[in-house]
Design an enzyme around this catalytic site. Sequence first.
Site, PDB file in Angstrom:
ATOM      1  N   ASP A  64       0.827  -1.208   0.000  1.00 17.18           N
ATOM      2  CA  ASP A  64       0.000   0.000   0.000  1.00 17.18           C
ATOM      3  C   ASP A  64       0.866   1.265   0.000  1.00 17.18           C
ATOM      4  OD1 ASP A  64      -2.330   1.432   0.023  1.00 17.18           O
ATOM      5  OD2 ASP A  64      -2.831   1.037   2.112  1.00 17.18           O
ATOM      6  N   ASN A 109     -10.153  -2.977  -6.892  1.00 18.26           N
ATOM      7  CA  ASN A 109      -9.332  -2.009  -7.631  1.00 18.26           C
ATOM      8  C   ASN A 109      -9.936  -1.582  -8.977  1.00 18.26           C
ATOM      9  OD1 ASN A 109      -6.071  -3.216  -6.466  1.00 18.26           O
ATOM     10  ND2 ASN A 109      -7.377  -1.567  -5.688  1.00 18.26           N
TER      11      ASN A 109
END
Length: 230
Positions: A12, A60
């Site tokens: 991340d 995503n």
Amino acid sequence: MEKIRHIAIIMDGNGRWAKSQNKMRTFGHLKGTDNVRNIAIAANDQGVEVLTLYAFSTENWKRPKDEVSYLMKLPALFFNKFMTELMEKNIRIMMMGEMDQIPKETAQVLIKAMDQTKNNTGMILNFAMNYGSRREMILAINHVLKDVKEGKIETVDEERFEQYLMTSKFPPLDLLIRTSGEYRISNFLLWQLAYAELMFVDLPWPEFDEQQFLKCLENFYKRNRRFGGI
Ligand code: V0D
């Protein structure tokens, strides 16, 4: 002392890292791709058997179209830049997730990467692609129902259920690392995390280097020594 066998990472903070230096989010993804190489080599050198990386989640797809199409180019970029080296290091590339929804050109690169490295006997570099853990479990349950209907099985226990998950061929998960100071699991390996150590690192993925990675391993062995006994 039990050796660490399987590590998973939520990579991340690429976009935020880029923004912090007034660059496009895609620049962060590019730097993040180079870091995949660095951490994969470090893990392989440490004798890790499987490194599972959360490359693209089922969520995503909700990102801006341009960002998604940029992300889908990264496997080819990674392949061209690092494949020779991964071959030299005997690293095998594998995927988990629903590949049928990945754009065709990207899917072809992924298949090529898996195919070219299929005889490598070193570490498995396992990319979670269009992966979501709830989805994985639902697929597993439906597969179980099918096998019940066909009379192949009557009941499932934990061990049997695991055989229906996408990680069935891998050793149990020992450690999850998430970078960039978020303290969530985000639908990653929910079942597999039952007995894993969790580590949350405050650096964005492009700044999480080999040294940081080795610190995580050290931390893992320290934690385990407390329970190891004997
Ligand atoms: C972006 C940071 C390598 C996190 C790392 C399509 C998000 C860089 C790959 C890759 C991504 C995948 C398969 C393969 C070779 C390389 C990758 C995606 C995103 C999603 F065979 N990095 N990387 N794939 N990022």
